[in-house]
Scaffold this motif. Structure first.
Motif, PDB file in Angstrom:
ATOM      1  N   LEU A  54       5.829   4.804  12.053  1.00  0.00           N
ATOM      2  CA  LEU A  54       5.362   3.588  12.883  1.00  0.00           C
ATOM      3  C   LEU A  54       6.678   2.816  13.280  1.00  0.00           C
ATOM      4  N   ASP A  55       6.732   2.414  14.433  1.00  0.00           N
ATOM      5  CA  ASP A  55       7.815   1.424  14.910  1.00  0.00           C
ATOM      6  C   ASP A  55       7.364   0.081  14.875  1.00  0.00           C
ATOM      7  N   VAL A  56       6.515  -0.472  13.951  1.00  0.00           N
ATOM      8  CA  VAL A  56       6.200  -1.807  13.800  1.00  0.00           C
ATOM      9  C   VAL A  56       6.423  -2.274  12.573  1.00  0.00           C
ATOM     10  N   SER A  57       6.520  -3.507  12.357  1.00  0.00           N
ATOM     11  CA  SER A  57       6.548  -4.300  11.176  1.00  0.00           C
ATOM     12  C   SER A  57       5.657  -4.008  10.083  1.00  0.00           C
ATOM     13  N   ALA A  58       5.871  -4.272   8.970  1.00  0.00           N
ATOM     14  CA  ALA A  58       4.793  -4.064   7.832  1.00  0.00           C
ATOM     15  C   ALA A  58       3.373  -4.970   7.995  1.00  0.00           C
ATOM     16  N   SER A  59       3.605  -6.113   8.542  1.00  0.00           N
ATOM     17  CA  SER A  59       2.486  -7.107   8.498  1.00  0.00           C
ATOM     18  C   SER A  59       1.825  -6.564   9.802  1.00  0.00           C
ATOM     19  N   THR A  60       2.641  -6.192  11.055  1.00  0.00           N
ATOM     20  CA  THR A  60       1.590  -5.789  12.342  1.00  0.00           C
ATOM     21  C   THR A  60       0.997  -4.163  11.960  1.00  0.00           C
ATOM     22  N   ALA A  61       1.569  -3.531  11.183  1.00  0.00           N
ATOM     23  CA  ALA A  61       0.859  -2.066  10.617  1.00  0.00           C
ATOM     24  C   ALA A  61      -0.333  -2.683   9.866  1.00  0.00           C
ATOM     25  N   THR A  62      -0.264  -3.592   8.966  1.00  0.00           N
ATOM     26  CA  THR A  62      -1.463  -4.166   8.298  1.00  0.00           C
ATOM     27  C   THR A  62      -2.631  -4.370   9.005  1.00  0.00           C
ATOM     28  N   HIS A  63      -2.072  -4.981  10.499  1.00  0.00           N
ATOM     29  CA  HIS A  63      -3.322  -5.495  11.179  1.00  0.00           C
ATOM     30  C   HIS A  63      -3.793  -4.203  11.610  1.00  0.00           C
ATOM     31  N   HIS A  64      -2.998  -3.281  12.189  1.00  0.00           N
ATOM     32  CA  HIS A  64      -3.344  -2.070  12.828  1.00  0.00           C
ATOM     33  C   HIS A  64      -4.492  -1.352  11.929  1.00  0.00           C
ATOM     34  N   PHE A  65      -4.075  -1.406  10.599  1.00  0.00           N
ATOM     35  CA  PHE A  65      -4.994  -0.647   9.531  1.00  0.00           C
ATOM     36  C   PHE A  65      -6.427  -1.223   9.589  1.00  0.00           C
ATOM     37  N   LYS A  66      -6.383  -2.674   9.547  1.00  0.00           N
ATOM     38  CA  LYS A  66      -7.496  -3.415   9.584  1.00  0.00           C
ATOM     39  C   LYS A  66      -8.551  -3.184  10.567  1.00  0.00           C
ATOM     40  N   VAL A  67      -7.839  -3.203  12.052  1.00  0.00           N
ATOM     41  CA  VAL A  67      -8.730  -2.741  13.045  1.00  0.00           C
ATOM     42  C   VAL A  67      -9.288  -1.529  13.064  1.00  0.00           C
ATOM     43  N   LEU A  68      -8.532  -0.486  12.417  1.00  0.00           N
ATOM     44  CA  LEU A  68      -9.145   1.035  12.377  1.00  0.00           C
ATOM     45  C   LEU A  68     -10.286   0.908  11.149  1.00  0.00           C
ATOM     46  N   ARG A  69     -10.057   0.297  10.268  1.00  0.00           N
ATOM     47  CA  ARG A  69     -10.901   0.206   9.122  1.00  0.00           C
ATOM     48  C   ARG A  69     -12.316  -0.521   9.345  1.00  0.00           C
ATOM     49  N   GLU A  70     -12.035  -1.653  10.356  1.00  0.00           N
ATOM     50  CA  GLU A  70     -13.285  -2.311  10.801  1.00  0.00           C
ATOM     51  C   GLU A  70     -14.236  -1.427  11.957  1.00  0.00           C
ATOM     52  N   ALA A  71     -13.056  -0.739  12.512  1.00  0.00           N
ATOM     53  CA  ALA A  71     -13.939   0.159  13.799  1.00  0.00           C
ATOM     54  C   ALA A  71     -14.734   1.334  12.848  1.00  0.00           C
ATOM     55  N   GLY A  72     -14.535   1.645  11.662  1.00  0.00           N
ATOM     56  CA  GLY A  72     -15.120   2.635  10.989  1.00  0.00           C
ATOM     57  C   GLY A  72     -14.308   3.992  10.989  1.00  0.00           C
ATOM     58  N   LEU A  73     -13.094   4.045  11.458  1.00  0.00           N
ATOM     59  CA  LEU A  73     -12.317   5.175  11.557  1.00  0.00           C
ATOM     60  C   LEU A  73     -11.391   5.551  10.338  1.00  0.00           C
ATOM     61  N   ILE A  74     -11.231   4.592   9.508  1.00  0.00           N
ATOM     62  CA  ILE A  74     -10.179   4.923   8.510  1.00  0.00           C
ATOM     63  C   ILE A  74     -11.019   4.448   7.052  1.00  0.00           C
ATOM     64  N   ARG A  75     -10.655   4.983   5.786  1.00  0.00           N
ATOM     65  CA  ARG A  75     -11.114   4.175   4.636  1.00  0.00           C
ATOM     66  C   ARG A  75      -9.747   4.009   3.884  1.00  0.00           C
ATOM     67  N   GLN A  76      -9.807   2.868   3.157  1.00  0.00           N
ATOM     68  CA  GLN A  76      -8.571   2.564   2.502  1.00  0.00           C
ATOM     69  C   GLN A  76      -9.042   2.379   1.017  1.00  0.00           C
ATOM     70  N   TYR A  77      -8.187   3.005   0.043  1.00  0.00           N
ATOM     71  CA  TYR A  77      -8.439   2.665  -1.482  1.00  0.00           C
ATOM     72  C   TYR A  77      -7.052   2.798  -2.067  1.00  0.00           C
ATOM     73  N   TYR A  78      -6.883   2.231  -3.459  1.00  0.00           N
ATOM     74  CA  TYR A  78      -5.848   2.191  -4.163  1.00  0.00           C
ATOM     75  C   TYR A  78      -5.520   3.285  -5.006  1.00  0.00           C
ATOM     76  N   VAL A  79      -4.425   3.630  -5.134  1.00  0.00           N
ATOM     77  CA  VAL A  79      -4.010   4.590  -6.400  1.00  0.00           C
ATOM     78  C   VAL A  79      -2.636   3.928  -6.713  1.00  0.00           C
ATOM     79  N   GLY A  80      -2.703   3.174  -7.766  1.00  0.00           N
ATOM     80  CA  GLY A  80      -1.922   2.259  -8.456  1.00  0.00           C
ATOM     81  C   GLY A  80      -1.628   1.117  -7.748  1.00  0.00           C
ATOM     82  N   THR A  81      -0.485   1.012  -7.160  1.00  0.00           N
ATOM     83  CA  THR A  81      -0.259  -0.156  -6.364  1.00  0.00           C
ATOM     84  C   THR A  81      -0.314   0.345  -4.935  1.00  0.00           C
ATOM     85  N   SER A  82      -0.529   1.457  -4.558  1.00  0.00           N
ATOM     86  CA  SER A  82      -0.364   2.162  -3.193  1.00  0.00           C
ATOM     87  C   SER A  82      -1.687   2.002  -2.634  1.00  0.00           C
TER      88      SER A  82
END
Length: 111
Positions: free
Chosen positions: A48-76
């Motif tokens: 991705l050609d965006v900052s980490a904070s901008t990427a975080t926003h994009h992941f949130k939008v996708l998650r809230e739209a039901g498109l992705i699932r996020q979970y933790y493995v250790g700290t990732s």
């Protein structure tokens, strides 16, 4: 504190919200990279050609739209495409988006 964010049921998400999430090229890129990945991808593993904070926003939008699932493995924080669930609600939509995006801008595989 719950480290796993809420994941809405794709059947409860309006098509308008899904389309608004997919209109952004960064978010289409995330969806396409997940569709092409052999396994789930950590947030920092995307091309991705965006900052980490901008990427975080994009992941949130996708998650809230039901498109992705996020979970933790250790700290990732890991990401997976909810393609099977999504296909039940909007058949063919994700496949068409991924095919169009892939033919327009080939990307290196992530994972």
């Amino acid at each position: 504190m719950n480290r796993i964010p809420a994941h809405p049921d794709p059947a409860e998400i309006a098509l308008q919200q899904v389309l608004e999430a997919l209109v952004d090229p960064v978010r289409r890129s995330i969806v396409t990279q997940l569709a092409q990945a052999a396994e789930d991808v950590k947030c920092g593993g995307f091309d991705l050609d965006v900052s980490a904070s901008t990427a975080t926003h994009h992941f949130k939008v996708l998650r809230e739209a039901g498109l992705i699932r996020q979970y933790y493995v250790g700290t990732s924080r890991m990401n997976s495409l909810r393609d099977e669930e999504f296909e039940q609600v909007h058949p063919g939509l994700l496949g068409a988006i991924v095919a169009a995006e892939s033919s327009r801008r080939p990307r290196k595989p992530v994972g």
